[in-house]
Design an enzyme around this catalytic site. Structure first.
Site, PDB file in Angstrom:
ATOM      1  N   GLY A   1       0.750  -0.875  -0.013  1.00  0.00           N
ATOM      2  CA  GLY A   1       0.013   0.117  -0.119  1.00  0.00           C
ATOM      3  C   GLY A   1       1.265   1.218   0.238  1.00  0.00           C
TER       4      GLY A   1
ATOM      5  N   ASP B   1      -3.942  -6.837  -5.106  1.00  0.00           N
ATOM      6  CA  ASP B   1      -4.641  -6.308  -4.193  1.00  0.00           C
ATOM      7  C   ASP B   1      -4.613  -7.568  -2.879  1.00  0.00           C
ATOM      8  OD1 ASP B   1      -7.214  -6.751  -1.722  1.00  0.00           O
ATOM      9  OD2 ASP B   1      -8.727  -7.126  -3.874  1.00  0.00           O
TER      10      ASP B   1
ATOM     11  N   SER C   1      -2.455   0.081  14.266  1.00  0.00           N
ATOM     12  CA  SER C   1      -2.660   1.449  15.441  1.00  0.00           C
ATOM     13  C   SER C   1      -2.626   1.788  16.585  1.00  0.00           C
ATOM     14  CB  SER C   1      -4.210   1.224  14.694  1.00  0.00           C
ATOM     15  OG  SER C   1      -4.569   3.097  15.698  1.00  0.00           O
TER      16      SER C   1
ATOM     17  N   TYR D   1     -11.769  -2.800  12.420  1.00  0.00           N
ATOM     18  CA  TYR D   1     -10.883  -1.688  12.274  1.00  0.00           C
ATOM     19  C   TYR D   1      -9.825  -1.857  13.308  1.00  0.00           C
ATOM     20  CZ  TYR D   1      -6.941   1.480  11.259  1.00  0.00           C
ATOM     21  OH  TYR D   1      -5.887   2.396  11.228  1.00  0.00           O
TER      22      TYR D   1
ATOM     23  N   ALA E   1     -10.217  -4.693  15.557  1.00  0.00           N
ATOM     24  CA  ALA E   1      -9.999  -5.919  16.101  1.00  0.00           C
ATOM     25  C   ALA E   1      -9.155  -7.008  15.017  1.00  0.00           C
ATOM     26  CB  ALA E   1     -11.269  -6.144  15.330  1.00  0.00           C
TER      27      ALA E   1
ATOM     28  N   ILE F   1      -2.586  10.264  11.788  1.00  0.00           N
ATOM     29  CA  ILE F   1      -1.765  11.098  10.676  1.00  0.00           C
ATOM     30  C   ILE F   1      -2.455  11.647  10.117  1.00  0.00           C
ATOM     31  CG2 ILE F   1       0.515  10.081   9.328  1.00  0.00           C
ATOM     32  CD1 ILE F   1      -0.036   7.114  10.670  1.00  0.00           C
TER      33      ILE F   1
HETATM   34  N1  LIG Z   1      -4.185   8.112   8.388  1.00  0.00           N
HETATM   35  C1  LIG Z   1      -3.697   7.443   9.991  1.00  0.00           C
HETATM   36  O1  LIG Z   1      -4.383   8.721  10.624  1.00  0.00           O
HETATM   37  C2  LIG Z   1      -3.582   6.383  10.875  1.00  0.00           C
HETATM   38  C3  LIG Z   1      -3.497   6.334  12.688  1.00  0.00           C
HETATM   39  C4  LIG Z   1      -2.873   4.858  12.933  1.00  0.00           C
HETATM   40  C5  LIG Z   1      -2.624   3.713  12.177  1.00  0.00           C
HETATM   41  N2  LIG Z   1      -2.829   3.978  10.711  1.00  0.00           N
HETATM   42  C6  LIG Z   1      -2.151   3.066   9.719  1.00  0.00           C
HETATM   43  O2  LIG Z   1      -1.322   3.583   8.672  1.00  0.00           O
HETATM   44  C7  LIG Z   1      -1.077   2.526   7.643  1.00  0.00           C
HETATM   45  C8  LIG Z   1      -1.399   3.862   6.438  1.00  0.00           C
HETATM   46  O3  LIG Z   1      -2.179   3.940   6.894  1.00  0.00           O
HETATM   47  P1  LIG Z   1      -2.827   5.509   5.842  1.00  0.00           P
HETATM   48  O4  LIG Z   1      -3.309   6.652   6.413  1.00  0.00           O
HETATM   49  O5  LIG Z   1      -1.340   6.074   4.725  1.00  0.00           O
HETATM   50  O6  LIG Z   1      -3.804   5.304   4.574  1.00  0.00           O
HETATM   51  P2  LIG Z   1      -4.320   5.684   3.149  1.00  0.00           P
HETATM   52  O7  LIG Z   1      -3.735   6.835   3.252  1.00  0.00           O
HETATM   53  O8  LIG Z   1      -6.125   5.125   3.407  1.00  0.00           O
HETATM   54  O9  LIG Z   1      -3.242   5.303   2.176  1.00  0.00           O
HETATM   55  C9  LIG Z   1      -3.752   3.161   1.609  1.00  0.00           C
HETATM   56  C10 LIG Z   1      -3.057   2.768   1.234  1.00  0.00           C
HETATM   57  O10 LIG Z   1      -3.550   1.476   1.079  1.00  0.00           O
HETATM   58  C11 LIG Z   1      -3.186   0.581   0.264  1.00  0.00           C
HETATM   59  N3  LIG Z   1      -4.446  -0.282   0.112  1.00  0.00           N
HETATM   60  C12 LIG Z   1      -6.107  -0.529   0.538  1.00  0.00           C
HETATM   61  N4  LIG Z   1      -6.407  -1.965  -0.100  1.00  0.00           N
HETATM   62  C13 LIG Z   1      -5.436  -2.062  -0.206  1.00  0.00           C
HETATM   63  C14 LIG Z   1      -5.395  -3.794  -0.746  1.00  0.00           C
HETATM   64  N5  LIG Z   1      -6.359  -4.959  -0.708  1.00  0.00           N
HETATM   65  N6  LIG Z   1      -4.111  -3.543  -1.550  1.00  0.00           N
HETATM   66  C15 LIG Z   1      -2.889  -3.077  -1.656  1.00  0.00           C
HETATM   67  N7  LIG Z   1      -2.853  -1.122  -1.514  1.00  0.00           N
HETATM   68  C16 LIG Z   1      -4.151  -1.796  -0.626  1.00  0.00           C
HETATM   69  C17 LIG Z   1      -3.609   2.130  -0.613  1.00  0.00           C
HETATM   70  O11 LIG Z   1      -3.348   1.709  -2.017  1.00  0.00           O
HETATM   71  P3  LIG Z   1      -4.760   1.948  -3.414  1.00  0.00           P
HETATM   72  O12 LIG Z   1      -4.837   3.169  -3.373  1.00  0.00           O
HETATM   73  O13 LIG Z   1      -3.646   1.772  -4.457  1.00  0.00           O
HETATM   74  O14 LIG Z   1      -5.907   1.229  -3.571  1.00  0.00           O
HETATM   75  C18 LIG Z   1      -3.114   2.850  -0.268  1.00  0.00           C
HETATM   76  O15 LIG Z   1      -1.624   3.296  -1.062  1.00  0.00           O
HETATM   77  C19 LIG Z   1      -2.397   1.669   7.500  1.00  0.00           C
HETATM   78  O16 LIG Z   1      -2.808   0.431   8.062  1.00  0.00           O
HETATM   79  C20 LIG Z   1      -3.354   2.322   8.867  1.00  0.00           C
HETATM   80  O17 LIG Z   1      -3.950   1.678   9.278  1.00  0.00           O
HETATM   81  C21 LIG Z   1      -3.429   4.613  10.173  1.00  0.00           C
END
Ligand SMILES: NC(=O)c1ccc[n+]([C@@H]2O[C@H](COP(=O)([O-])OP(=O)(O)OC[C@H]3O[C@@H](n4cnc5c(N)ncnc54)[C@H](OP(=O)(O)O)[C@@H]3O)[C@@H](O)[C@H]2O)c1
Length: 243
Positions: free
Chosen positions: A7, A59, A138, A152, A154, A184
């Site tokens: 991702g 995916d 997270s 999420y 879980a 974030i």
């Molecule tokens: N943002 C926050 O506040 C926060 C807080 C705590 C933890 N996190 C964790 O940090 C990590 C990054 O989060 P983020 O905020 O950067 O998320 P995001 O902006 O929603 O980006 C999600 C990424 O995951 C990819 N993705 C989603 N489903 C996928 C699948 N089935 N196969 C392959 N790739 C997939 C998307 O790719 P495509 O666009 O190409 O589909 C995208 O690159 C995650 O694990 C999230 O749970 C985030």
């Protein structure tokens, strides 16, 4: 040295790729939907940091696509140094409206995808007797306070459990660590309402959401030998939260 970040077309994953590329790692950029962003990132790191960048559509909720991605990686590279399990979805919505299918979809991407990638790539790393796995969980996996994100939360708690078993199985050759970020600044956190955002900010001692680079720095550090004695750790990175 090289790294696969799942991702990594956008959000945190993209910034993790930039951090490793800046430090001379060849990078494997994985996307599911955001092809253009992934290709732009490849061009950018290749021209700016002169490293090799491979872009792979996969995916991670589909085992056959994971298998093809792994085949493609090992055709190009004879080993993988670092796997960062970052890809994730968050389908927040009313507790009462969430369906079993939605619950299962979240688990399939966030938890089962992480499990399959860690198992399959971890076993290949074990053949080399070296490697590094970093999972992105997270704070939701530690303190579950939002019924809207029950699936999420879980999935993120499950990753913490996976970490302990993976670290045990792959010891002493592969370090496996999990980080638990709080909020974030990415597309994921932009989806929440202004009111909720203000409520959440009040609980954070640093009074702001993290920048992606602040999280990427920790992920990079964990993948290096500077973190050689950090193993099977669950590391909170949330600016200090008082609930
Ligand atoms: N943002 C926050 O506040 C926060 C807080 C705590 C933890 N996190 C964790 O940090 C990590 C990054 O989060 P983020 O905020 O950067 O998320 P995001 O902006 O929603 O980006 C999600 C990424 O995951 C990819 N993705 C989603 N489903 C996928 C699948 N089935 N196969 C392959 N790739 C997939 C998307 O790719 P495509 O666009 O190409 O589909 C995208 O690159 C995650 O694990 C999230 O749970 C985030």
């Amino acid at each position: 040295m090289n790294v696969l970040v799942t991702g990594s077309s956008r959000g945190l994953g993209k910034i993790i790729i930039l951090e490793y590329a800046k430090n001379g790692y060849d990078v494997i950029i994985n996307y599911n939907n955001s092809k253009e962003e992934a290709l732009e990132l490849k061009d950018y790191v290749e021209s700016t940091y002169k490293v090799k960048a491979l872009v792979i559509k996969c995916d991670i909720s589909k085992e056959e696509e994971i298998d093809s991605m792994i085949d493609e990686i090992y055709k190009e590279f004879d080993h993988l140094d670092v796997l960062v399990n970052n890809a994730s979805i968050a389908l927040d919505q009313d507790f009462e409206l969430k369906t079993k299918n939605e619950f299962m979809k979240t688990l399939e991407v966030n938890l089962v995808g992480t499990y399959l990638l860690s198992k399959k790539i971890g076993l290949k790393m074990l053949e080399e007797k070296k490697g590094n796995i970093i999972n992105i969980s997270s704070t939701n996996g530690l303190d579950t306070t939002y019924p809207e994100s029950i699936d999420y939360d879980a999935s993120k708690a499950g990753i913490i459990s996976l970490n302990h078993n993976l670290a045990s199985y792959f010891a002493p050759y592969i370090r496996v660590n999990t980080i638990c970020p709080g909020w974030i600044n990415t597309d994921m956190s932009k989806k929440i309402s202004k009111e909720f955002q203000e409520e959440e900010l009040k609980k954070i001692l640093l009074n702001r959401f993290a920048e992606t680079s602040e999280i990427a720095n920790l992920v990079y550090f964990l993948g290096t030998d500077k973190a050689s004695y950090i193993n099977d750790s669950i590391i909170r990175i949330d600016g200090g939260v008082k609930r």
